[in-house]
Design an enzyme around this catalytic site. Structure first.
Site, PDB file in Angstrom:
ATOM      1  N   SER A  73       0.799  -1.224   0.000  1.00 16.50           N
ATOM      2  CA  SER A  73       0.000   0.000   0.000  1.00 16.50           C
ATOM      3  C   SER A  73       0.837   1.282   0.000  1.00 16.50           C
ATOM      4  O   SER A  73       0.517   2.218  -0.754  1.00 16.50           O
ATOM      5  CB  SER A  73      -0.966  -0.004   1.185  1.00 16.50           C
ATOM      6  OG  SER A  73      -0.306  -0.245   2.409  1.00 16.50           O
ATOM      7  N   GLU A 116       5.386   1.505  10.982  1.00 14.28           N
ATOM      8  CA  GLU A 116       5.524   0.049  11.032  1.00 14.28           C
ATOM      9  C   GLU A 116       6.318  -0.318  12.280  1.00 14.28           C
ATOM     10  O   GLU A 116       7.405   0.211  12.505  1.00 14.28           O
ATOM     11  CB  GLU A 116       6.219  -0.488   9.784  1.00 14.28           C
ATOM     12  CG  GLU A 116       6.424  -1.988   9.779  1.00 14.28           C
ATOM     13  CD  GLU A 116       5.136  -2.760  10.008  1.00 14.28           C
ATOM     14  OE1 GLU A 116       5.129  -3.640  10.902  1.00 14.28           O
ATOM     15  OE2 GLU A 116       4.138  -2.465   9.303  1.00 14.28           O
ATOM     16  N   ASP A 150       3.978   2.354  16.919  1.00 12.47           N
ATOM     17  CA  ASP A 150       2.609   1.865  16.805  1.00 12.47           C
ATOM     18  C   ASP A 150       1.774   2.874  16.028  1.00 12.47           C
ATOM     19  O   ASP A 150       1.575   4.005  16.471  1.00 12.47           O
ATOM     20  CB  ASP A 150       2.037   1.653  18.206  1.00 12.47           C
ATOM     21  CG  ASP A 150       0.579   1.246  18.193  1.00 12.47           C
ATOM     22  OD1 ASP A 150       0.101   0.772  17.139  1.00 12.47           O
ATOM     23  OD2 ASP A 150      -0.090   1.410  19.229  1.00 12.47           O
ATOM     24  N   GLY A 151       1.271   2.470  14.878  1.00 14.66           N
ATOM     25  CA  GLY A 151       0.511   3.385  14.035  1.00 14.66           C
ATOM     26  C   GLY A 151      -0.787   3.842  14.662  1.00 14.66           C
ATOM     27  O   GLY A 151      -1.240   4.968  14.420  1.00 14.66           O
ATOM     28  N   ASP A 198      -4.842  -0.946   8.312  1.00 16.51           N
ATOM     29  CA  ASP A 198      -4.982  -2.392   8.057  1.00 16.51           C
ATOM     30  C   ASP A 198      -4.029  -3.164   8.951  1.00 16.51           C
ATOM     31  O   ASP A 198      -3.028  -3.716   8.509  1.00 16.51           O
ATOM     32  CB  ASP A 198      -4.768  -2.729   6.578  1.00 16.51           C
ATOM     33  CG  ASP A 198      -3.383  -2.353   6.080  1.00 16.51           C
ATOM     34  OD1 ASP A 198      -2.744  -1.487   6.715  1.00 16.51           O
ATOM     35  OD2 ASP A 198      -2.919  -2.933   5.088  1.00 16.51           O
TER      36      ASP A 198
END
Length: 261
Positions: free
Chosen positions: A78, A96, A122-123, A143
Site C-alpha cells: 500500500s 511500522e 505503533d501506528g 490495516d
C-alpha cells in the site's frame, strides 16, 4: 488507488497516512511469496484476463502488471502504491512496528526525501498526533494484522478518536473475513460508527468457502468513512468482475453497501 485518484483531482495537497505500512513491497520471484505461491490466487488470477473494467485496468497498470507474463517481480504494498500515485506536493506518513518490516520500509523510502516520513512505532497511537493534518486533507489507511484480538477494539477506539479530531478525513479500514468472533462483530461496530458521519461505504469480497474446521480467511472487507462520492459506482462495476474471476472452485461472493447524506 481509486481514492487517491479522486484526491488527485483537486490541486490542494493532502497527506497519505498508513498506520501499518508493512515492508513497502514484496518480491514474487523469491522469498516467502515464491515459496507459498499465494499471489497466484490473488493478483495472479486476474493479471492476464481481458476484457476488464477500467478500474481493474488502472490498478494493474499502477502495480506494474504490464509485461508478457502479466506479473512484476516486485509487487507493491500500500505505501508503494501511494508513492506512485501521490504528487510532489503531497506527503506520506508511514508507520511500522515490526523490526524486519520497518527496516525494509525505511530502506524502500530512503530516497523519498521530505515527501515521506517512516517511523518505527505503533501506528494506532501515532495517528493521534497527525490529525488534523496541516493540509486539512488526508487519506488514512488502517490495516493492522489482527493477530491479537485487542486489535479489533483498538481499531474502533482509534477511529472514534480520529473522527473527533478530523471529522472530514477519509478513513479506509481493511479487515479479514475469518471465523474469529471479533472479526464477525467488527462490521456491525463499523456500521454503527459510520452512522455518526455524513457518508460511508462497505465492500466485501469472499473468494473461498469456509474450511471444514472453520479456520482460515475466506475473504476480506473494506470499510470507508467519508469515501469519495465516485467510489461506490466504481466498485459496483469492479466487484462483479472480481467475483467472477477470483473464486476458488466457485464464483466468489461480494457485497457493496453505501450511505451518504
Amino acid at each position: 488507488m481509486l481514492t487517491l485518484d479522486y484526491f488527485n483531482q483537486k490541486p490542494a495537497p493532502y497527506w497519505y497516512i498508513d498506520t501499518h505500512a508493512g515492508p513497502g513491497s514484496y518480491r514474487l520471484d523469491q522469498g516467502p511469496a515464491a515459496r507459498t505461491g499465494e499471489f497466484e490466487t490473488g493478483i495472479g488470477k486476474i493479471a492476464g484476463i481481458k476484457p476488464r473494467p477500467k478500474s481493474v485496468q488502472r490498478f494493474l497498470e499502477s502495480v506494474g502488471c504490464l509485461g508478457k507474463t502479466g506479473l512484476p517481480t516486485s509487487y507493491p504494498g500500500s505505501p508503494d502504491i501511494a508513492q506512485r500515485l501521490l504528487r510532489d506536493t503531497d506527503r506520506l506518513r508511514l508507520f511500522e512496528l515490526h523490526p524486519t518490516d520497518f527496516d525494509a520500509l525505511d530502506k524502500h523510502f530512503a530516497h523519498a526525501g521530505r515527501r515521506a516520513q517512516v517511523k518505527k512505532t505503533d501506528g494506532f497511537a501515532a495517528l493521534k498526533a497527525l490529525l488534523p493534518p496541516p493540509t486539512r486533507r488526508a487519506v488514512v489507511l488502517i490495516d493492522p494484522p489482527y493477530e491479537v484480538k485487542q486489535d479489533y477494539d483498538t481499531l474502533i477506539a482509534t477511529l472514534e478518536d480520529g473522527l473527533k479530531r478530523f471529522p472530514t478525513g477519509c478513513f479506509l479500514v481493511w479487515y479479514p473475513i475469518i471465523g474469529r468472533p471479533e472479526s464477525r462483530r467488527l462490521p456491525k461496530k463499523l456500521l454503527k460508527l459510520g452512522a455518526s458521519t455524513q457518508s460511508w461505504l462497505h465492500a466485501t469480497l469472499e473468494v473461498a468457502p469456509p474450511a471444514a474446521d472453520g479456520l482460515g480467511m475466506t475473504g476480506s472487507g473494506m470499510f470507508v468513512l467519508n469515501p469519495p462520492w465516485t467510489l461506490a459506482e466504481q466498485l459496483a462495476e469492479t466487484l462483479p468482475w472480481l467475483s467472477q474471476h477470483m473464486g476458488a472452485g466457485a464464483p466468489a461472493r461480494y457485497q457493496l453497501d453505501s450511505h451518504s447524506t
